[in-house]
Scaffold this motif. Structure first.
Motif, PDB file in Angstrom:
ATOM      1  N   HIS A  46      32.445  36.462  32.164  1.00  0.00           N
ATOM      2  CA  HIS A  46      33.481  36.151  31.174  1.00  0.00           C
ATOM      3  C   HIS A  46      32.971  35.120  30.163  1.00  0.00           C
ATOM      4  N   THR A  47      32.287  34.093  30.666  1.00  0.00           N
ATOM      5  CA  THR A  47      31.780  33.056  29.765  1.00  0.00           C
ATOM      6  C   THR A  47      30.875  33.665  28.697  1.00  0.00           C
ATOM      7  N   VAL A  48      29.941  34.491  29.137  1.00  0.00           N
ATOM      8  CA  VAL A  48      29.013  35.112  28.183  1.00  0.00           C
ATOM      9  C   VAL A  48      29.778  36.004  27.208  1.00  0.00           C
ATOM     10  N   GLY A 202      36.753  39.123  37.345  1.00  0.00           N
ATOM     11  CA  GLY A 202      36.961  40.554  37.529  1.00  0.00           C
ATOM     12  C   GLY A 202      36.103  41.143  38.634  1.00  0.00           C
ATOM     13  N   HIS A 203      34.808  40.761  38.656  1.00  0.00           N
ATOM     14  CA  HIS A 203      33.916  41.332  39.670  1.00  0.00           C
ATOM     15  C   HIS A 203      34.320  40.900  41.071  1.00  0.00           C
ATOM     16  N   VAL A 204      34.511  39.605  41.258  1.00  0.00           N
ATOM     17  CA  VAL A 204      34.901  39.086  42.579  1.00  0.00           C
ATOM     18  C   VAL A 204      36.206  39.744  43.024  1.00  0.00           C
ATOM     19  N   ILE A 226      43.715  38.287  36.392  1.00  0.00           N
ATOM     20  CA  ILE A 226      42.402  38.898  36.640  1.00  0.00           C
ATOM     21  C   ILE A 226      42.064  39.764  35.433  1.00  0.00           C
ATOM     22  N   ALA A 227      40.938  39.463  34.810  1.00  0.00           N
ATOM     23  CA  ALA A 227      40.631  40.070  33.508  1.00  0.00           C
ATOM     24  C   ALA A 227      39.359  40.893  33.547  1.00  0.00           C
ATOM     25  N   GLY A 228      39.305  41.886  32.660  1.00  0.00           N
ATOM     26  CA  GLY A 228      38.077  42.618  32.404  1.00  0.00           C
ATOM     27  C   GLY A 228      37.186  41.844  31.447  1.00  0.00           C
ATOM     28  N   PHE A 229      36.125  42.487  30.975  1.00  0.00           N
ATOM     29  CA  PHE A 229      35.064  41.735  30.307  1.00  0.00           C
ATOM     30  C   PHE A 229      34.864  42.091  28.839  1.00  0.00           C
TER      31      PHE A 229
END
Length: 371
Positions: A46-48, A202-204, A226-229
């Motif tokens: 998410h940060t990237v 999202g992945h976790v 919970i978010a996508g990317f």
């Protein structure tokens, strides 16, 4: 946001469509009018994504995003890196690791430096590759550096089960797995930031589902989504967070419904907890957090490198100028570190947040608007 979606599959392009993102930003501005709120993302991807797509400057003035401890390499403490480096010196030993760990500086050296001096340190793309190396070289000790969150741990657990099935006695794990919910508890328990909510990883969450974050809403009144990317995912997630804050109804919502189920992935969880059990764990910047790590269960301790392979490791020490620990807690921005962009760059990293592709410092250096 540029029109950089050309060439993408229609499926992905829909979530990067500038017009749709702009419309969502307009709705966010209207829904957050007069509101001041601070949200933290705790996933390095998410940060990237936030920096690469230039989202922060597009948000309403009252909405503040800060980055947290979402990069697994970054939160791995020097004590673990030092142990991996020391194990690389053991005779007839191969250390296998994911690529990002190679360049992370420990107290006195890195795995990359050890390899340059002749140690057998290899980059692998799967823990099963380390199992194959151990199977093909029975005369060598093979140690896999098991770093990562719940996203990675099931695959590592599967590698242990495969090594056990093959009867390998030369395959070991240096276990440094961490689990995210208890780190989020530590953040809100000692909250010095004034967090209103989290963009949950999202992945976790694909593995653990939504339930493990419930305490954040119920005990601490924090909004969680919970978010996508993709850019549209992130803006929509912020809109959902804003609604929870404005309505004073903290909850755990799933914006990333095309991937994340409320119950997570039961099969992956079963494999992970068949091999590992919760334990206290040390996080860079956050210290020791109860039940925030994973260790091998007793029946698999024969694969535990730390228990089975004795090495001398000097007490860890931190670079006095590096502020990665404060960056991981969201207390400072990367640009506040005196080493950022001068001594510490992606080519000459001093701290792990500049090494990892998911590190906040690396993301700001590559995509951020430096002062």
């Amino acid at each position: 946001m540029g029109r950089g979606s050309m060439g993408l599959s229609p499926y992905i392009a829909a979530f990067r469509d500038p017009d749709r993102v702009a419309r969502s930003l307009e709705l966010l501005a209207a829904e957050s009018e007069g509101l001041r709120a601070t949200f933290m993302e705790v996933c390095g991807t998410h940060t990237v994504a936030i920096f690469r797509h230039g989202l922060r400057p597009l948000l309403p003035a009252g909405i503040r995003l800060i980055s947290g401890p979402g990069c697994p390499v970054c939160v791995t403490p020097n004590s673990t890196i030092d142990r991996a480096v020391a194990m690389a010196d053991l005779p007839r030993t191969t250390v296998a690791t994911f690529g990002d760990m190679m360049r992370v500086p420990g107290s006195r050296s890195s795995l990359e430096e050890k390899r340059s001096l002749g140690a057998d340190v290899r980059v692998v793309y799967s823990p099963l590759e380390a199992v194959e190396i151990a199977s093909a070289t029975p005369g060598r000790t093979v140690i896999f550096v098991a770093v990562g969150f719940e996203t990675t741990a099931p695959a590592v657990a599967a590698a242990v089960l495969e090594a056990s099935r093959r009867g390998l006695t030369n395959f070991f794990l240096l276990v440094a797995h961490k689990t995210m919910p208890q780190a989020m508890r530590a953040l809100v328990t000692g909250d010095k930031i004034g967090l209103d909510g989290f963009i949950c990883p999202g992945h976790v969450s694909t593995i653990i589902g939504a339930g493990p974050y419930r305490f954040l809403a119920e005990e601490f009144s924090k909004a969680c989504v919970i978010a996508g990317f993709e850019p549209l995912d992130i803006v929509e997630a912020i809109r959902l967070l804003v609604r929870q804050v404005r309505e004073k109804k903290p909850d755990v919502a799933i914006q990333y419904r095309r991937v994340v189920r409320p119950e997570g992935n039961p099969r992956a969880l079963e494999i992970m907890y068949r091999v590992f059990e919760p334990c206290d764990s040390e996080w860079r910047g956050l210290g020791w957090i109860p039940s925030s790590g994973l260790r091998l269960r007793e029946e698999f301790r024969a694969f535990d490198a730390e228990a089975q392979l004795a090495v001398e490791v000097e007490p860890p020490r931190e670079n006095p100028g590096c502020r990665c620990g404060d960056v991981l807690r969201g207390l400072v921005n990367p640009e506040d570190c005196p080493l950022f962009g001068t001594t510490c760059t992606p080519d000459t990293p001093v701290g792990p947040c500049m090494v990892s592709t998911e590190g906040t410092c690396a993301a700001v250096y590559r995509y951020g608007e430096r002062r």
